[in-house]
Design a protein around this motif. Sequence first.
Motif, PDB file in Angstrom:
ATOM      1  N   LEU A  58       0.846  -1.191   0.000  1.00 29.80           N
ATOM      2  CA  LEU A  58       0.000   0.000   0.000  1.00 29.80           C
ATOM      3  C   LEU A  58       0.882   1.243   0.000  1.00 29.80           C
ATOM      4  O   LEU A  58       1.870   1.297   0.741  1.00 29.80           O
ATOM      5  N   GLN A  59       0.522   2.225  -0.820  1.00 31.00           N
ATOM      6  CA  GLN A  59       1.204   3.514  -0.834  1.00 31.00           C
ATOM      7  C   GLN A  59       0.305   4.532  -0.150  1.00 31.00           C
ATOM      8  O   GLN A  59      -0.870   4.681  -0.516  1.00 31.00           O
ATOM      9  N   LYS A  60       0.823   5.228   0.875  1.00 34.06           N
ATOM     10  CA  LYS A  60       0.031   6.234   1.584  1.00 34.06           C
ATOM     11  C   LYS A  60       0.936   7.357   2.050  1.00 34.06           C
ATOM     12  O   LYS A  60       1.937   7.106   2.745  1.00 34.06           O
ATOM     13  N   GLU A  61       0.593   8.579   1.663  1.00 35.00           N
ATOM     14  CA  GLU A  61       1.321   9.759   2.114  1.00 35.00           C
ATOM     15  C   GLU A  61       2.826   9.621   1.870  1.00 35.00           C
ATOM     16  O   GLU A  61       3.641   9.890   2.756  1.00 35.00           O
ATOM     17  N   GLU A  62       3.193   9.172   0.659  1.00 34.56           N
ATOM     18  CA  GLU A  62       4.586   9.048   0.229  1.00 34.56           C
ATOM     19  C   GLU A  62       5.370   7.989   1.008  1.00 34.56           C
ATOM     20  O   GLU A  62       6.594   8.006   1.027  1.00 34.56           O
ATOM     21  N   VAL A  63       4.642   7.081   1.649  1.00 34.28           N
ATOM     22  CA  VAL A  63       5.273   5.955   2.343  1.00 34.28           C
ATOM     23  C   VAL A  63       4.715   4.662   1.751  1.00 34.28           C
ATOM     24  O   VAL A  63       3.511   4.553   1.513  1.00 34.28           O
ATOM     25  N   LEU A  64       5.591   3.696   1.487  1.00 36.54           N
ATOM     26  CA  LEU A  64       5.185   2.398   0.970  1.00 36.54           C
ATOM     27  C   LEU A  64       5.148   1.400   2.121  1.00 36.54           C
ATOM     28  O   LEU A  64       6.133   1.249   2.848  1.00 36.54           O
TER      29      LEU A  64
END
Length: 382
Positions: free
Chosen positions: A293-299
């Motif tokens: 999952l990619q969220k707020e520039e974090v994988l």
Amino acid sequence: MDLFLYLRLIWMFLLASALRSEMQIKPLIYDEQLLWVSNGAGEVNTYRIPLLTFTSRGSLLAFTEARKDSSGDIGAKFIAMKRSIDRGATWSPTSFIVDDGILVDGLNLGSVVVDEQTQSVMLIYSLCFHQYQCSTSSTMLVESLDDGLTWNAPRNLSVQLGVKSFAPGPGFGIQKRLSPAAGRLVVCGHGTIEGDGVFCILSDDHGRTWRNGGSLKSIPYNQPKQSQDFNPDECQPVEMQDGSIMINVRNQNNYHCHCRMVVRSLDGGETLPVEELRFDHTLVDPVVAAGALQKEEVLYFSNPANSQKRVNMTLRWSLTNGTTWENEAMQIWAGPSGYSSMTSLVSNSVEDKKYIYLIYEKGHKESIETISLAKIHLYGGR
């Protein structure tokens, strides 16, 4: 450089550092619930293969295979669903949205994909995937236009895609937000055990029609495999910040390592070039379907972090698009654990930015005993 500009740059650097420190990821399980328990009672013997998504209207939908007669992959099944309208705090009773009847080689989940423009939720699955006591495999799609409340009759996509065995996911498909091919729906999965590999299907008209996209085929292709043959399998695509698609792949025969394969598509899923293939030795794996999952520039990545057994469900995160992973990781469950999938709600809400949701197979003696959902506060452990 004048003194004012120099001081301003220093101030911006310090501010950015402070913000990174303030938002340092330190996950905490905020809440966890068992959504399904495999006790062999009633119409269902075993629940397996969990999927999870938010709709464009903010409802949280959970899906799983409800295997009627045994825990085996082959056999008749329902697709079971639960729905939450309060961010996973409470859930609807289980509904069966697809019933394959008494098929010997029943349905296989599957990928769920949400079209943000039409607000449609599409669930793609296969029938007769193993071609056991049947001759033709079918790729099927069932769709909800009212936020998961009701579902249309299944459509057979094999007229468009052909009858090659294709098992989507398991996990979620994506709608590309960035170019190339912004707005395109991309669902990736794998083929039969012999004719295996990663294959993607694409739609540029909001799911009305589908076509075959890129592939990364096994070696040898369409032939029996041996240990350590190259055999890409179940997979999870994620759109990266540069518009490329990263696909995290199950390494079925442990080619090169007991770890995950990663391949990128640079053209919206049209091709999966071997030049973009690598092996992520940090992501040790016992051969299983995993979450990304990619969220707020974090994988983020979830799997049973063990090279041999399906135990130790673990959440990892990367600040470098998966080229490196933070040394710290979060153990979700030490015991038997299997397939997993993640989602989060994309919104401008500060609260929604704090949470991801992980659904996974969890047990004490075997990983297939329950389907559990963990709501994870990304900064709650600070």
